[in-house]
Motif scaffolding. Sequence first.
Motif, PDB file in Angstrom:
ATOM      1  N   ILE A 195       0.822  -1.047   0.042  1.00  0.00           N
ATOM      2  CA  ILE A 195      -0.061   0.032   0.043  1.00  0.00           C
ATOM      3  C   ILE A 195       0.925   1.256   0.067  1.00  0.00           C
TER       4      ILE A 195
ATOM      5  N   ALA B 217       9.043   4.766  -0.987  1.00  0.00           N
ATOM      6  CA  ALA B 217       9.113   3.559  -0.190  1.00  0.00           C
ATOM      7  C   ALA B 217       8.303   2.402  -0.895  1.00  0.00           C
TER       8      ALA B 217
ATOM      9  N   ILE C  84      -1.064  -0.666  -4.107  1.00  0.00           N
ATOM     10  CA  ILE C  84      -2.467  -0.005  -4.141  1.00  0.00           C
ATOM     11  C   ILE C  84      -2.103   1.494  -3.791  1.00  0.00           C
TER      12      ILE C  84
ATOM     13  N   LYS D   4      10.374  12.828  -4.159  1.00  0.00           N
ATOM     14  CA  LYS D   4       9.927  13.878  -3.403  1.00  0.00           C
ATOM     15  C   LYS D   4      10.976  15.006  -3.015  1.00  0.00           C
ATOM     16  N   PRO D   5      12.267  14.666  -2.720  1.00  0.00           N
ATOM     17  CA  PRO D   5      12.872  15.665  -2.362  1.00  0.00           C
ATOM     18  C   PRO D   5      13.324  16.793  -3.363  1.00  0.00           C
TER      19      PRO D   5
ATOM     20  N   ALA E 257       3.612   9.925   5.345  1.00  0.00           N
ATOM     21  CA  ALA E 257       3.093  10.569   6.596  1.00  0.00           C
ATOM     22  C   ALA E 257       2.491  11.968   6.078  1.00  0.00           C
TER      23      ALA E 257
ATOM     24  N   PHE F 236      12.357  25.476   1.392  1.00  0.00           N
ATOM     25  CA  PHE F 236      11.228  26.247   0.462  1.00  0.00           C
ATOM     26  C   PHE F 236      11.663  27.716   0.613  1.00  0.00           C
TER      27      PHE F 236
ATOM     28  N   ARG G  58       1.584   8.253   9.057  1.00  0.00           N
ATOM     29  CA  ARG G  58       0.254   7.668   8.978  1.00  0.00           C
ATOM     30  C   ARG G  58       0.050   6.295   9.674  1.00  0.00           C
TER      31      ARG G  58
ATOM     32  N   LYS H 284      18.991  21.377   1.364  1.00  0.00           N
ATOM     33  CA  LYS H 284      19.177  21.913   0.150  1.00  0.00           C
ATOM     34  C   LYS H 284      18.814  23.230   0.179  1.00  0.00           C
TER      35      LYS H 284
END
Length: 381
Positions: A7, A12, A32, A42-43, A108, A157, A241, A317
């Motif tokens: 899932i 990951a 799924i 994502k980074p 998460a 950011f 999560r 970063k």
Amino acid sequence: MEPIVIIGSGLAGYTLARELRKLDQTVPLVIITADDGRYYSKPLLSNALAQGKTADQLAGAFAPAMAEQLNAEVLVFSRVEEIDPVARSVRVAQRIIAYSKLVLALGADPVRPLLAGDATDSVLSVNDLMDYARFRERITGARRVTILGGGLIGCEFANDLSHAGHQVDIVHPALYPLDRLLPEAAAQDLQRGLAGVGVTWHLGHTATAVNRAVAGYAVTLDDGAVIATDAVLAAIGLRPRVTLAQAAGIRAARGIQVNRLLETSVADVYALGDCAEVAGHVLPYVMPLMAQARALAATLAGTPTEVVYPAMPVIVKTPACPVAVATVAGEATGSWQVACGEEGVCALYQDEGQGLLGFALTGKQAGQRQALAKRLPALLP
Ligand code: FAD
């Protein structure tokens, strides 16, 4: 034979599937995912604005291509609502999917700040590619952006938004940024670096309200100060999560608890990535999940393999002031030896015998992270 069911299609889930396919090309595999199943790293999300990158430009293969590559069925926009460990199945809407082994790679959730005001629903967060697409759209034409949280993601950011031409304010409750990771001297160097590219700091304060203003929004701080802004980004942390697992009786604390075999408290159910608490460690970074994926793939392919963590420095970063930090292994205690100079800050966390336990490096000093990492004890030997 029932499939192995994963899932989650984040780094990951997909990394595990890739590692598994290196060892076993035929075991039935179902992935799924609640999102569109598109592969992305994502980074990249926190340093893509200045490069003018759209979400599409950051993304890799779509779900059908991933399915083909992995010889797997990939079910997209499919949220698992229930796990039944007795029947060994999961439920997605009205569909029941049986598993032989189940892997939770659920990620998460960004923590939502507690705010008053009539514009709290306009507060953004960026935790996946779709969030990034929304965020990019919302800040187009926004001159001023206020970031709530001066941790790793908030600082990244801030740097990216400044380079992209926005005027950035950061509100952070501690007296210096990244206070959970860095000693004061290193954090202050980062603070100066970001101030140097135009970031305005509001340290020692929290935001209490976000309201609509004539133009944009008004962010009210706990001392009554008001920041006029065009967009608000919350980056105050992530919460693994755990509820889906907990509802199925799977033990969770800070994350879904697993041992070094990545086994949860329920037979044939495993967890990895940002949702997992591995032998007491919650490490929401890429290197730990890669190590977990390699170990779990071997276990699922029939060779029980415990995860091994070497020392894993984290790179922040922030080109305005590069930072590398290696957190301290286990319960080890020591003290910081801090040297500051033209080249940045070199802070070494050492035990009584001068053994290196962790470090924080800024500026040019960050260049010696690999050499120093070799001297660190493994996090999970
Ligand atoms: P996620 O990518 O969040 O994936 C979770 C998956 O689970 C998603 O596909 C979701 O749809 C699915 N899902 C959840 N619940 C359900 C359900 N009930 N049913 C079906 N599917 C479900 N780490 C670094 O090491 N270096 C960096 O420079 C770095 N930069 C980062 C920058 C940003 C902006 C962010 C947010 C994180 C950064 N990280 C960095 C952290 C790193 O990106 C994460 O640790 C990693 O991507 C987590 O991957 P994951 O697969 O565990 O979680």
